[in-house]
Scaffold this active site. Structure first.
Site, PDB file in Angstrom:
ATOM      1  N   LYS A  13      46.980  35.098  29.011  1.00 13.41           N
ATOM      2  CA  LYS A  13      46.064  36.081  28.405  1.00 13.41           C
ATOM      3  C   LYS A  13      46.628  37.502  28.527  1.00 13.41           C
ATOM      4  CE  LYS A  13      42.475  35.012  30.995  1.00 13.41           C
ATOM      5  NZ  LYS A  13      43.095  33.987  31.863  1.00 13.41           N
ATOM      6  N   ARG A  88      33.631  35.552  32.719  1.00 17.59           N
ATOM      7  CA  ARG A  88      34.103  34.358  33.432  1.00 17.59           C
ATOM      8  C   ARG A  88      32.955  33.453  33.832  1.00 17.59           C
ATOM      9  NH1 ARG A  88      39.244  36.631  35.438  1.00 17.59           N
ATOM     10  NH2 ARG A  88      40.409  35.148  36.681  1.00 17.59           N
ATOM     11  N   ARG A 127      56.225  32.371  37.501  1.00 15.52           N
ATOM     12  CA  ARG A 127      55.870  33.789  37.339  1.00 15.52           C
ATOM     13  C   ARG A 127      56.118  34.526  38.661  1.00 15.52           C
ATOM     14  NH1 ARG A 127      49.895  35.232  35.148  1.00 15.52           N
ATOM     15  NH2 ARG A 127      49.105  34.936  37.256  1.00 15.52           N
ATOM     16  N   ARG A 139      51.932  38.610  43.161  1.00 19.57           N
ATOM     17  CA  ARG A 139      50.488  38.537  43.416  1.00 19.57           C
ATOM     18  C   ARG A 139      50.209  37.521  44.514  1.00 19.57           C
ATOM     19  NH1 ARG A 139      47.165  38.214  37.843  1.00 19.57           N
ATOM     20  NH2 ARG A 139      45.695  37.252  39.287  1.00 19.57           N
ATOM     21  N   ARG A 150      41.811  29.132  42.239  1.00 19.04           N
ATOM     22  CA  ARG A 150      41.454  29.913  41.039  1.00 19.04           C
ATOM     23  C   ARG A 150      41.217  28.977  39.847  1.00 19.04           C
ATOM     24  NH1 ARG A 150      46.392  33.558  40.499  1.00 19.04           N
ATOM     25  NH2 ARG A 150      45.364  34.403  38.664  1.00 19.04           N
TER      26      ARG A 150
HETATM   27  P1  AMP Z   1      42.863  37.682  37.061  1.00 16.13           P
HETATM   28  O1  AMP Z   1      43.878  38.790  37.161  1.00 16.13           O
HETATM   29  O2  AMP Z   1      42.041  37.740  35.795  1.00 16.13           O
HETATM   30  O3  AMP Z   1      43.457  36.318  37.305  1.00 16.13           O
HETATM   31  O4  AMP Z   1      41.801  37.939  38.241  1.00 16.13           O
HETATM   32  C1  AMP Z   1      42.200  37.966  39.595  1.00 16.13           C
HETATM   33  C2  AMP Z   1      40.983  37.766  40.475  1.00 16.13           C
HETATM   34  O5  AMP Z   1      40.039  38.826  40.271  1.00 16.13           O
HETATM   35  C3  AMP Z   1      40.178  36.491  40.226  1.00 16.13           C
HETATM   36  O6  AMP Z   1      40.728  35.377  40.913  1.00 16.13           O
HETATM   37  C4  AMP Z   1      38.804  36.876  40.762  1.00 16.13           C
HETATM   38  O7  AMP Z   1      38.774  36.859  42.183  1.00 16.13           O
HETATM   39  C5  AMP Z   1      38.716  38.326  40.324  1.00 16.13           C
HETATM   40  N1  AMP Z   1      38.117  38.463  38.974  1.00 16.13           N
HETATM   41  C6  AMP Z   1      38.740  38.964  37.869  1.00 16.13           C
HETATM   42  N2  AMP Z   1      37.897  38.960  36.817  1.00 16.13           N
HETATM   43  C7  AMP Z   1      36.728  38.443  37.271  1.00 16.13           C
HETATM   44  C8  AMP Z   1      35.470  38.152  36.661  1.00 16.13           C
HETATM   45  N3  AMP Z   1      35.262  38.408  35.353  1.00 16.13           N
HETATM   46  N4  AMP Z   1      34.496  37.615  37.440  1.00 16.13           N
HETATM   47  C9  AMP Z   1      34.687  37.365  38.745  1.00 16.13           C
HETATM   48  N5  AMP Z   1      35.846  37.590  39.381  1.00 16.13           N
HETATM   49  C10 AMP Z   1      36.873  38.125  38.659  1.00 16.13           C
END
Ligand code: AMP
Length: 196
Positions: A13, A88, A127, A139, A150
């Site tokens: 994404k 989400r 990655r 990360r 996740r």
């Molecule tokens: P991402 O970079 O989108 O993979 O997000 C990294 C982490 O941020 C996720 O594993 C969640 O802990 C938190 N996070 C990001 N977006 C959301 C969301 N919309 N709702 C809840 N937690 C989120």
């Protein structure tokens, strides 16, 4: 153009959003990036989110909805946006509907990157290795065990979001296992067919 990119972590994404920003000049709203910035700045939201993110589970809806609601008030949102990593949960999707309705806006499309979950773990491992080789920070939540948490959060909570947009007639699906350029081309074809 206002669009939501859907798909599990590691589906691409962020990569696709970056390519679309160049083409369309849209605002990229990644709740993951916004939360990581809050953690780095040690804001109250960041302090609350850090342990949750490190564990690979979801930050509470109210926190994320709060961040997005605040961001929606900025003037640059008029250019259109790509939401990446939000909504989400069903509650977040409903909050977004509400936010858009109160500001007289509507989504043009929700695009789901459909991927083979079994291949995602090795994709994310790659990655992390690539980032390490390039001397970039890796990360913490790309660690294989945390990444599995996740993914589990995605299949438990986020799979309710896709039907939400299907019911609204806004869902389009793309093969997310194709090459980055092919995925980008498929998305461009969808966007060309959407009336902004
Ligand atoms: P991402 O970079 O989108 O993979 O997000 C990294 C982490 O941020 C996720 O594993 C969640 O802990 C938190 N996070 C990001 N977006 C959301 C969301 N919309 N709702 C809840 N937690 C989120």
């Amino acid at each position: 153009m206002r669009l939501v990119l859907l798909g599990p972590p590691g589906a691409g994404k962020g990569t696709q959003a970056q390519k679309l920003i160049q083409t369309y000049g849209l605002v990229h709203l990644s709740t993951g990036d916004m939360l990581r910035a809050a953690v780095a700045a040690q804001t109250p939201v960041g302090l609350k989110a850090k342990a949750i993110m490190d564990a690979g589970t979801l930050v509470p809806d109210a926190v994320v909805i709060g961040i997005i609601s605040e961001r929606f008030e900025a003037a640059d949102m008029k250019k259109g946006f790509i939401l990446d990593g939000f909504p989400r949960t069903k509650a977040q999707a409903e909050a977004l509907d509400q936010l858009l309705a109160t500001s007289g806006r509507k989504l043009d499309v929700a695009i789901e990157l459909v991927v083979d979950a079994d291949k995602l773990v090795s994709r994310v491992l790659n990655r992390a290795l690539e980032a390490q080789k390039a001397g970039l920070p890796v990360r913490k939540d790309d660690d294989p065990d945390i990444f599995k948490t996740r993914l589990a959060a995605y299949f438990r909570d986020t799979t309710t979001v896709t039907p939400h947009y299907r019911e609204q007639g806004l869902l389009q699906q793309v093969d997310g296992m194709a090459s980055i350029d092919d995925v980008h081309r498929s998305i461009l074809t969808i966007l060309a067919s959407v009336d902004p």
